[in-house]
Design an enzyme around this catalytic site. Structure first.
Site, PDB file in Angstrom:
ATOM      1  N   LYS A  15      38.595  33.067  24.585  1.00 27.20           N
ATOM      2  CA  LYS A  15      38.291  31.913  24.735  1.00 27.20           C
ATOM      3  C   LYS A  15      36.607  31.464  23.955  1.00 27.20           C
ATOM      4  O   LYS A  15      36.563  30.889  22.950  1.00 27.20           O
ATOM      5  CB  LYS A  15      38.282  31.065  26.076  1.00 27.20           C
ATOM      6  CG  LYS A  15      39.505  31.011  26.671  1.00 27.20           C
ATOM      7  CD  LYS A  15      39.370  30.213  27.930  1.00 27.20           C
ATOM      8  CE  LYS A  15      38.539  30.585  28.901  1.00 27.20           C
ATOM      9  NZ  LYS A  15      39.015  31.981  29.729  1.00 27.20           N
ATOM     10  N   ARG A  90      40.045  24.150  35.402  1.00 25.37           N
ATOM     11  CA  ARG A  90      40.387  25.437  35.984  1.00 25.37           C
ATOM     12  C   ARG A  90      41.465  25.219  37.091  1.00 25.37           C
ATOM     13  O   ARG A  90      41.864  26.102  37.743  1.00 25.37           O
ATOM     14  CB  ARG A  90      39.528  26.360  36.270  1.00 25.37           C
ATOM     15  CG  ARG A  90      38.964  27.286  35.082  1.00 25.37           C
ATOM     16  CD  ARG A  90      37.840  28.131  35.787  1.00 25.37           C
ATOM     17  NE  ARG A  90      37.764  29.682  35.143  1.00 25.37           N
ATOM     18  CZ  ARG A  90      37.018  29.794  34.128  1.00 25.37           C
ATOM     19  NH1 ARG A  90      36.363  28.917  33.384  1.00 25.37           N
ATOM     20  NH2 ARG A  90      36.925  30.851  33.672  1.00 25.37           N
ATOM     21  N   ARG A 129      33.022  44.449  27.714  1.00 20.58           N
ATOM     22  CA  ARG A 129      32.547  43.152  27.003  1.00 20.58           C
ATOM     23  C   ARG A 129      30.848  43.364  27.411  1.00 20.58           C
ATOM     24  O   ARG A 129      30.193  43.550  28.060  1.00 20.58           O
ATOM     25  CB  ARG A 129      32.813  42.077  27.793  1.00 20.58           C
ATOM     26  CG  ARG A 129      32.246  40.714  27.214  1.00 20.58           C
ATOM     27  CD  ARG A 129      33.057  39.298  27.511  1.00 20.58           C
ATOM     28  NE  ARG A 129      33.178  39.030  28.733  1.00 20.58           N
ATOM     29  CZ  ARG A 129      33.902  37.884  29.167  1.00 20.58           C
ATOM     30  NH1 ARG A 129      34.471  37.213  28.074  1.00 20.58           N
ATOM     31  NH2 ARG A 129      34.066  37.761  30.479  1.00 20.58           N
ATOM     32  N   ARG A 162      27.668  41.099  31.817  1.00 21.09           N
ATOM     33  CA  ARG A 162      27.859  40.010  32.833  1.00 21.09           C
ATOM     34  C   ARG A 162      28.073  40.647  34.269  1.00 21.09           C
ATOM     35  O   ARG A 162      28.835  41.719  34.526  1.00 21.09           O
ATOM     36  CB  ARG A 162      28.886  39.004  32.546  1.00 21.09           C
ATOM     37  CG  ARG A 162      28.522  37.877  31.563  1.00 21.09           C
ATOM     38  CD  ARG A 162      29.512  37.065  31.271  1.00 21.09           C
ATOM     39  NE  ARG A 162      30.514  36.809  32.181  1.00 21.09           N
ATOM     40  CZ  ARG A 162      31.496  35.752  31.756  1.00 21.09           C
ATOM     41  NH1 ARG A 162      31.729  35.206  30.543  1.00 21.09           N
ATOM     42  NH2 ARG A 162      32.369  35.578  32.772  1.00 21.09           N
ATOM     43  N   ARG A 173      38.908  37.283  39.716  1.00 20.51           N
ATOM     44  CA  ARG A 173      39.081  36.109  38.797  1.00 20.51           C
ATOM     45  C   ARG A 173      40.362  35.957  38.385  1.00 20.51           C
ATOM     46  O   ARG A 173      41.077  34.885  38.072  1.00 20.51           O
ATOM     47  CB  ARG A 173      38.219  36.336  37.532  1.00 20.51           C
ATOM     48  CG  ARG A 173      36.722  36.255  37.946  1.00 20.51           C
ATOM     49  CD  ARG A 173      35.641  37.136  36.973  1.00 20.51           C
ATOM     50  NE  ARG A 173      35.678  36.625  35.423  1.00 20.51           N
ATOM     51  CZ  ARG A 173      35.227  37.462  34.761  1.00 20.51           C
ATOM     52  NH1 ARG A 173      34.777  38.921  34.714  1.00 20.51           N
ATOM     53  NH2 ARG A 173      35.179  36.927  33.409  1.00 20.51           N
TER      54      ARG A 173
END
Ligand code: ADP
Ligand code: ZN
Length: 216
Positions: A15, A90, A129, A162, A173
């Site tokens: 996203k 969400r 990431r 992160r 998550r």
């Protein structure tokens, strides 16, 4: 051209990457609740402290808080040109609040772009990431390497991992995604707004496909 767009998909579906690419060509306001929370955390505001206690574990920030910040943002005049919501809604209560909010300001949602991705690929993407501290641009240690290690290609900012991009938080998550967010796909399909895209095709192709859909 479709304006007032929602971008949906599981964590790691792409996203943020797609949003950054779309923003270069489209004159829309990018509203990322994740970025807004991370900004508040960086600044050490009360909102940041509250958000961090949920985000670092992989949990969702409570609806009233999240709806509050989106409501405030959508009320700003620049949203009149159109907006791309990234990471919101969400949950079902968030979707219902957004419906009310967008009709109050007479800016109905015109498209819900959903990115499909398989779970193994999500895990691979998220564990490698790295994100720019200054502008939020995402990179990957193997597949989206920055030109210079640890440095953002776009702004020269420092790249970091992160706190919620670890195995434990990611599990939480993904569970929230499956239980709280996935039901929204039916909700928006029912409203005739949902369009699915396969995010495994690669970011350039995905970008072309989504852009040509939005330009229709
Ligand atoms: P990702 O899509 O990779 O999970 P985001 O940057 O969109 O990352 O969100 C990071 C975290 O911020 C989420 O795991 C959640 O804790 C919080 N968050 C973001 N958007 C929302 C939202 N709409 N409702 C509740 N929590 C949110
Ligand atoms: Zn940057």
């Amino acid at each position: 051209m479709k304006r007032n767009i929602i971008l949906m998909g599981p964590p790691g579906a792409g996203k943020g990457t797609l949003a950054k690419m779309l923003m270069e060509g489209l004159d829309l306001v990018h509203i990322s609740t994740g970025d807004m929370f991370r900004e508040a955390i960086k600044e050490g505001t009360p909102l940041g402290t509250l958000a961090a206690s949920f985000i670092n574990k992989g949990d969702l920030v409570p609806d009233d808080v999240t709806i509050g910040i989106v409501k405030e943002r959508l009320a700003k005049p620049d949203c009149a040109k159109g907006f791309l919501l990234d990471g919101f809604p969400r949950t079902l209560p968030q979707a219902e609040a957004l419906k009310e909010l967008s009709s109050e300001i007479a800016r109905p949602i015109q498209a819900v772009v959903n990115l499909d991705c398989d779970e193994n690929e999500l895990i691979r993407r998220i564990s490698g990431r790295r994100v720019c501290k200054s502008c939020g641009a995402p990179f990957h240690v193997e597949t989206m390497k920055p030109k210079k290690e640890g440095v953002c290609d776009l702004c020269g900012g420092e790249l970091y991992q992160r706190k919620d991009d670890n195995e434990e938080a990611l599990k939480v998550r993904l569970t929230h995604y499956n239980e709280d967010t996935k039901p929204l796909l039916d909700y928006y399909a029912h409203e005739g707004l949902l369009v699915n895209f396969n995010s495994l095709v690669g970011k350039e192709k995905l970008f072309d496909e989504v852009l040509s859909y939005l330009n229709k």
